[in-house]
Design an enzyme around this catalytic site. Sequence first.
Site, PDB file in Angstrom:
ATOM      1  CB  SER A  94      -0.860   0.062   1.271  1.00  0.00           C
ATOM      2  OG  SER A  94      -2.054  -0.615   1.104  1.00  0.00           O
ATOM      3  CG  PHE A 132      -4.811   9.564  -4.227  1.00  0.00           C
ATOM      4  CD1 PHE A 132      -4.522  10.147  -5.466  1.00  0.00           C
ATOM      5  CD2 PHE A 132      -6.026   8.903  -4.080  1.00  0.00           C
ATOM      6  CE1 PHE A 132      -5.431  10.066  -6.515  1.00  0.00           C
ATOM      7  CE2 PHE A 132      -6.935   8.820  -5.124  1.00  0.00           C
ATOM      8  CZ  PHE A 132      -6.630   9.409  -6.346  1.00  0.00           C
ATOM      9  CG  LEU A 134     -11.305  10.049  -5.021  1.00  0.00           C
ATOM     10  CD1 LEU A 134     -11.467  11.343  -5.825  1.00  0.00           C
ATOM     11  CD2 LEU A 134     -11.117   8.872  -5.996  1.00  0.00           C
ATOM     12  CB  THR A 135     -12.259   8.055   0.174  1.00  0.00           C
ATOM     13  OG1 THR A 135     -11.849   7.159  -0.862  1.00  0.00           O
ATOM     14  CG2 THR A 135     -13.454   7.485   0.915  1.00  0.00           C
ATOM     15  CB  SER A 141     -18.804   3.263  -3.911  1.00  0.00           C
ATOM     16  OG  SER A 141     -18.399   2.249  -3.040  1.00  0.00           O
ATOM     17  CB  ILE A 166      -6.026   9.703   3.496  1.00  0.00           C
ATOM     18  CG1 ILE A 166      -7.378  10.359   3.136  1.00  0.00           C
ATOM     19  CG2 ILE A 166      -4.931  10.068   2.495  1.00  0.00           C
ATOM     20  CD1 ILE A 166      -8.051   9.816   1.884  1.00  0.00           C
ATOM     21  NE  ARG A 246     -10.019   1.014  -9.018  1.00  0.00           N
ATOM     22  CZ  ARG A 246     -11.069   1.641  -9.534  1.00  0.00           C
ATOM     23  NH1 ARG A 246     -11.304   1.593 -10.844  1.00  0.00           N
ATOM     24  NH2 ARG A 246     -11.893   2.297  -8.755  1.00  0.00           N
ATOM     25  CD  GLU A 366      -6.726   2.207  -5.558  1.00  0.00           C
ATOM     26  OE1 GLU A 366      -7.465   2.420  -6.524  1.00  0.00           O
ATOM     27  OE2 GLU A 366      -5.803   2.946  -5.210  1.00  0.00           O
ATOM     28  CB  THR A 368     -16.309  -2.299  -2.871  1.00  0.00           C
ATOM     29  OG1 THR A 368     -17.350  -2.023  -3.819  1.00  0.00           O
ATOM     30  CG2 THR A 368     -16.223  -1.169  -1.851  1.00  0.00           C
TER      31      THR A 368
HETATM   32  P1  TGC Z   1     -18.422   8.097 -14.581  1.00  0.00           P
HETATM   33  O1  TGC Z   1     -19.467   9.092 -15.023  1.00  0.00           O
HETATM   34  O2  TGC Z   1     -18.544   6.690 -14.981  1.00  0.00           O
HETATM   35  O3  TGC Z   1     -16.989   8.616 -15.028  1.00  0.00           O
HETATM   36  C1  TGC Z   1     -16.567   9.960 -14.871  1.00  0.00           C
HETATM   37  C2  TGC Z   1     -15.489  10.203 -15.917  1.00  0.00           C
HETATM   38  O4  TGC Z   1     -14.370   9.364 -15.650  1.00  0.00           O
HETATM   39  C3  TGC Z   1     -14.153   8.448 -16.753  1.00  0.00           C
HETATM   40  N1  TGC Z   1     -13.775   7.168 -16.141  1.00  0.00           N
HETATM   41  C4  TGC Z   1     -12.506   6.756 -16.087  1.00  0.00           C
HETATM   42  N2  TGC Z   1     -11.382   7.284 -16.589  1.00  0.00           N
HETATM   43  C5  TGC Z   1     -10.226   6.615 -16.360  1.00  0.00           C
HETATM   44  N3  TGC Z   1     -10.193   5.437 -15.674  1.00  0.00           N
HETATM   45  C6  TGC Z   1     -11.306   4.885 -15.168  1.00  0.00           C
HETATM   46  N4  TGC Z   1     -11.238   3.737 -14.482  1.00  0.00           N
HETATM   47  C7  TGC Z   1     -12.535   5.541 -15.359  1.00  0.00           C
HETATM   48  N5  TGC Z   1     -13.820   5.286 -14.985  1.00  0.00           N
HETATM   49  C8  TGC Z   1     -14.563   6.294 -15.472  1.00  0.00           C
HETATM   50  C9  TGC Z   1     -15.455   8.417 -17.504  1.00  0.00           C
HETATM   51  O5  TGC Z   1     -15.246   8.058 -18.850  1.00  0.00           O
HETATM   52  C10 TGC Z   1     -15.929   9.839 -17.327  1.00  0.00           C
HETATM   53  O6  TGC Z   1     -15.173  10.643 -18.211  1.00  0.00           O
HETATM   54  P2  TGC Z   1     -15.824  11.949 -18.913  1.00  0.00           P
HETATM   55  O7  TGC Z   1     -14.710  12.567 -19.679  1.00  0.00           O
HETATM   56  O8  TGC Z   1     -16.924  11.410 -19.776  1.00  0.00           O
HETATM   57  O9  TGC Z   1     -16.348  12.819 -17.806  1.00  0.00           O
HETATM   58  O10 TGC Z   1     -18.298   8.258 -12.998  1.00  0.00           O
HETATM   59  P3  TGC Z   1     -19.281   7.843 -11.855  1.00  0.00           P
HETATM   60  O11 TGC Z   1     -19.421   9.032 -10.978  1.00  0.00           O
HETATM   61  O12 TGC Z   1     -20.520   7.214 -12.405  1.00  0.00           O
HETATM   62  O13 TGC Z   1     -18.440   6.744 -11.050  1.00  0.00           O
HETATM   63  C11 TGC Z   1     -17.934   5.604 -11.689  1.00  0.00           C
HETATM   64  C12 TGC Z   1     -17.273   4.619 -10.686  1.00  0.00           C
HETATM   65  C13 TGC Z   1     -18.272   4.146  -9.661  1.00  0.00           C
HETATM   66  C14 TGC Z   1     -16.799   3.444 -11.507  1.00  0.00           C
HETATM   67  C15 TGC Z   1     -16.059   5.241 -10.027  1.00  0.00           C
HETATM   68  O14 TGC Z   1     -16.350   6.427  -9.411  1.00  0.00           O
HETATM   69  C16 TGC Z   1     -15.343   4.314  -9.091  1.00  0.00           C
HETATM   70  O15 TGC Z   1     -14.408   3.672  -9.545  1.00  0.00           O
HETATM   71  N6  TGC Z   1     -15.672   4.249  -7.745  1.00  0.00           N
HETATM   72  C17 TGC Z   1     -14.850   3.555  -6.766  1.00  0.00           C
HETATM   73  C18 TGC Z   1     -14.075   4.585  -5.966  1.00  0.00           C
HETATM   74  C19 TGC Z   1     -12.687   4.134  -5.662  1.00  0.00           C
HETATM   75  O16 TGC Z   1     -12.147   3.194  -6.220  1.00  0.00           O
HETATM   76  N7  TGC Z   1     -12.034   4.874  -4.798  1.00  0.00           N
HETATM   77  C20 TGC Z   1     -10.676   4.607  -4.470  1.00  0.00           C
HETATM   78  C21 TGC Z   1     -10.095   5.698  -3.610  1.00  0.00           C
HETATM   79  S1  TGC Z   1      -8.322   5.639  -3.509  1.00  0.00           S
HETATM   80  C22 TGC Z   1      -7.996   4.299  -2.571  1.00  0.00           C
HETATM   81  O17 TGC Z   1      -8.818   3.532  -2.196  1.00  0.00           O
HETATM   82  C23 TGC Z   1      -6.552   4.097  -2.251  1.00  0.00           C
HETATM   83  S2  TGC Z   1      -6.192   2.713  -1.319  1.00  0.00           S
HETATM   84  C24 TGC Z   1      -4.545   2.662  -1.681  1.00  0.00           C
HETATM   85  C25 TGC Z   1      -3.731   1.745  -0.902  1.00  0.00           C
HETATM   86  O18 TGC Z   1      -3.592   1.904   0.315  1.00  0.00           O
HETATM   87  O19 TGC Z   1      -3.129   0.842  -1.541  1.00  0.00           O
HETATM   88  P1  FAD Z   2     -19.411   2.734   0.520  1.00  0.00           P
HETATM   89  O1  FAD Z   2     -19.190   3.395  -0.796  1.00  0.00           O
HETATM   90  O2  FAD Z   2     -20.252   3.427   1.515  1.00  0.00           O
HETATM   91  O3  FAD Z   2     -20.002   1.280   0.253  1.00  0.00           O
HETATM   92  C1  FAD Z   2     -20.716   0.527   1.226  1.00  0.00           C
HETATM   93  C2  FAD Z   2     -21.192  -0.772   0.566  1.00  0.00           C
HETATM   94  O4  FAD Z   2     -22.132  -0.456  -0.483  1.00  0.00           O
HETATM   95  C3  FAD Z   2     -20.050  -1.562  -0.108  1.00  0.00           C
HETATM   96  O5  FAD Z   2     -20.286  -2.927   0.048  1.00  0.00           O
HETATM   97  C4  FAD Z   2     -20.196  -1.161  -1.567  1.00  0.00           C
HETATM   98  O6  FAD Z   2     -19.689  -2.162  -2.460  1.00  0.00           O
HETATM   99  C5  FAD Z   2     -21.724  -1.044  -1.689  1.00  0.00           C
HETATM  100  N1  FAD Z   2     -22.105  -0.178  -2.823  1.00  0.00           N
HETATM  101  C6  FAD Z   2     -21.841   1.144  -2.969  1.00  0.00           C
HETATM  102  N2  FAD Z   2     -22.370   1.585  -4.137  1.00  0.00           N
HETATM  103  C7  FAD Z   2     -22.968   0.523  -4.729  1.00  0.00           C
HETATM  104  C8  FAD Z   2     -23.682   0.327  -5.942  1.00  0.00           C
HETATM  105  N3  FAD Z   2     -23.856   1.321  -6.830  1.00  0.00           N
HETATM  106  N4  FAD Z   2     -24.151  -0.900  -6.213  1.00  0.00           N
HETATM  107  C9  FAD Z   2     -23.947  -1.939  -5.354  1.00  0.00           C
HETATM  108  N5  FAD Z   2     -23.280  -1.826  -4.182  1.00  0.00           N
HETATM  109  C10 FAD Z   2     -22.795  -0.604  -3.880  1.00  0.00           C
HETATM  110  N6  FAD Z   2      -9.346   6.389  -0.187  1.00  0.00           N
HETATM  111  C11 FAD Z   2      -8.547   7.381  -0.683  1.00  0.00           C
HETATM  112  O7  FAD Z   2      -9.033   8.312  -1.335  1.00  0.00           O
HETATM  113  N7  FAD Z   2      -7.202   7.346  -0.466  1.00  0.00           N
HETATM  114  C12 FAD Z   2      -6.591   6.372   0.228  1.00  0.00           C
HETATM  115  O8  FAD Z   2      -5.357   6.386   0.383  1.00  0.00           O
HETATM  116  C13 FAD Z   2      -7.409   5.336   0.781  1.00  0.00           C
HETATM  117  N8  FAD Z   2      -6.841   4.363   1.558  1.00  0.00           N
HETATM  118  C14 FAD Z   2      -7.655   3.470   2.215  1.00  0.00           C
HETATM  119  C15 FAD Z   2      -7.087   2.597   3.150  1.00  0.00           C
HETATM  120  C16 FAD Z   2      -7.902   1.722   3.869  1.00  0.00           C
HETATM  121  C17 FAD Z   2      -7.295   0.828   4.911  1.00  0.00           C
HETATM  122  C18 FAD Z   2      -9.293   1.670   3.594  1.00  0.00           C
HETATM  123  C19 FAD Z   2     -10.172   0.700   4.310  1.00  0.00           C
HETATM  124  C20 FAD Z   2      -9.852   2.528   2.667  1.00  0.00           C
HETATM  125  C21 FAD Z   2      -9.053   3.448   1.979  1.00  0.00           C
HETATM  126  N9  FAD Z   2      -9.600   4.389   1.093  1.00  0.00           N
HETATM  127  C22 FAD Z   2      -8.808   5.380   0.551  1.00  0.00           C
HETATM  128  C23 FAD Z   2     -11.040   4.465   0.922  1.00  0.00           C
HETATM  129  C24 FAD Z   2     -11.629   3.394  -0.011  1.00  0.00           C
HETATM  130  O9  FAD Z   2     -11.319   3.658  -1.338  1.00  0.00           O
HETATM  131  C25 FAD Z   2     -13.135   3.350   0.243  1.00  0.00           C
HETATM  132  O10 FAD Z   2     -13.314   2.769   1.528  1.00  0.00           O
HETATM  133  C26 FAD Z   2     -13.860   2.553  -0.820  1.00  0.00           C
HETATM  134  O11 FAD Z   2     -13.840   3.227  -2.069  1.00  0.00           O
HETATM  135  C27 FAD Z   2     -15.333   2.261  -0.410  1.00  0.00           C
HETATM  136  O12 FAD Z   2     -15.949   3.399   0.079  1.00  0.00           O
HETATM  137  P2  FAD Z   2     -16.765   3.329   1.469  1.00  0.00           P
HETATM  138  O13 FAD Z   2     -15.906   2.662   2.467  1.00  0.00           O
HETATM  139  O14 FAD Z   2     -17.243   4.706   1.745  1.00  0.00           O
HETATM  140  O15 FAD Z   2     -17.997   2.364   1.178  1.00  0.00           O
END
Ligand code: TGC
Ligand code: FAD
Length: 387
Positions: A94, A132, A134-135, A141, A166, A246, A366, A368
């Site tokens: 991570s 970074f 974002l969340t 999500s 974060i 990812r 990154e 769910t």
């Molecule tokens: P949507 O309307 O689909 O997309 C908005 C714009 O983004 C484009 N797009 C992408 N571009 C590049 N890569 C991707 N994977 C992309 N997915 C979508 C899309 O084409 C659009 O572009 P434009 O020019 O038309 O505006 O967006 P949405 O609001 O409906 O959401 C889509 C969704 C649910 C797939 C996305 O928001 C998502 O992936 N949600 C999950 C959130 C997430 O993964 N958060 C992670 C936070 S960081 C983290 O967890 C770090 S942990 C690190 C560690 O410790 O290792």
């Molecule tokens: P929620 O979005 O509230 O989801 C709750 C449940 O609902 C989940 O089971 C989900 O799958 C489900 N769900 C949500 N939407 C839908 C749908 N449309 N359809 C069906 N099911 C749905 N974020 C950062 O920005 N930077 C970081 O560095 C970072 N590091 C992290 C480190 C750790 C240890 C953890 C635990 C999280 C970290 N995150 C970070 C945040 C992480 O990316 C979020 O926890 C993740 O994206 C899910 O968001 P949430 O926890 O708010 O769950």
Amino acid sequence: MFKGVDYFNLNDLFSEEEQMIQTTVRQFVDKSYLPIVSQYHRLGKFPTEIIPELGKLGALGVTIPEEYGGPGLSNFIYGVTMQELERGDSGLRSFASVQGSLVMYPIYTYGSERQKKYWLPKLAAGEKIGCFGLTEPDYGSDPGGMLTKAEKVENGWLLNGSKMWITNGSIADVAVIWAKTERGVSGFIVEKDRPGFTAKAVEGKFSLRASDTAELSFQDCLIPDENILPLAKGLRAPLSCLNEARYGIAWGVVGSAMACYEEALNYAKTRIQFDKPIAAFQITQHKLVEMLTEITKAQMMNFHLGRMKDKGKAKHYHVSMAKRNNVRVALEIARSARSLLAANGIIDEYQVIRHMLNLESVITYEGTHEIHTLIIGENITGFNAFK
Ligand code: TGC
Ligand code: FAD
């Protein structure tokens, strides 16, 4: 020479350079990290003293070109590096994922030349730590709903809001923060000493304990114009960074699974019950065979995905499939290995419980497991089932 879990000898298809780097990272994990990880897991802290070593290994920003201080290596090598780091602990991977894919990648891709020249060499060497954001507490999500805002003022941008969960947040020198602005979602480079910026470590975690996780707050935090990422426009910018991280996770979790499998196999050969090693029972063998089969399938997926990515052919939904599958199977393998060690499987003298608990975070962050299902589902059906 590689001595790990590689049933189909995929390693023979690695180039000499790929094999050499894999061995180097593996040796670092064995010698410098595994002896200390349990202690840090108990403390609930990341071992910051190893950061310079990670920099020397080239594990921070693996694909960043040499002119910016990175090693300038392939995506395939980035993947292999993440696998070997996560064989140690998901918290170690991570750290490197966030530094490389979520801090250096956005600065490299969306930053100005001045930002790249200033930050990338320091981040590559591990002299500076990044995070970074974002969340948010109410937007995980669905990051498009974020409430954090940056308002244009005469001498820069006024940042208000908070970010949650974060990684590296309370140890970071610099944060890449995503906020809504008059030009859509934008990215900002925020140094930790900016007035109005506070970071507070999350307490009480049962998962990723050897990793720093924090809540960040911004109250009228003034960011100079030169700190906005000039080329990042809209939500697609942070989402593009997630593709990089990812991809690294898809490889990384195979390292966790390999560590659990090896520990379970060794344990099964030596643990005697009913006058026999438990490895001699059919149910134990079934568990081990399932583990190894899933590891082998995941390794093959990564191998091909890595080659595709280096040819520019890996799409975000391919990455989602690998992340989704590999984390799920790694978690199942960790649980199965834990069951095989039984009572010994719940103490930190062994690794399985630590990997198992870590993977509960990895299947959540990154994107769910469910979100990746919907990303792939949309790609194959054409219907968006998120909303
Ligand atoms: P949507 O309307 O689909 O997309 C908005 C714009 O983004 C484009 N797009 C992408 N571009 C590049 N890569 C991707 N994977 C992309 N997915 C979508 C899309 O084409 C659009 O572009 P434009 O020019 O038309 O505006 O967006 P949405 O609001 O409906 O959401 C889509 C969704 C649910 C797939 C996305 O928001 C998502 O992936 N949600 C999950 C959130 C997430 O993964 N958060 C992670 C936070 S960081 C983290 O967890 C770090 S942990 C690190 C560690 O410790 O290792
Ligand atoms: P929620 O979005 O509230 O989801 C709750 C449940 O609902 C989940 O089971 C989900 O799958 C489900 N769900 C949500 N939407 C839908 C749908 N449309 N359809 C069906 N099911 C749905 N974020 C950062 O920005 N930077 C970081 O560095 C970072 N590091 C992290 C480190 C750790 C240890 C953890 C635990 C999280 C970290 N995150 C970070 C945040 C992480 O990316 C979020 O926890 C993740 O994206 C899910 O968001 P949430 O926890 O708010 O769950």
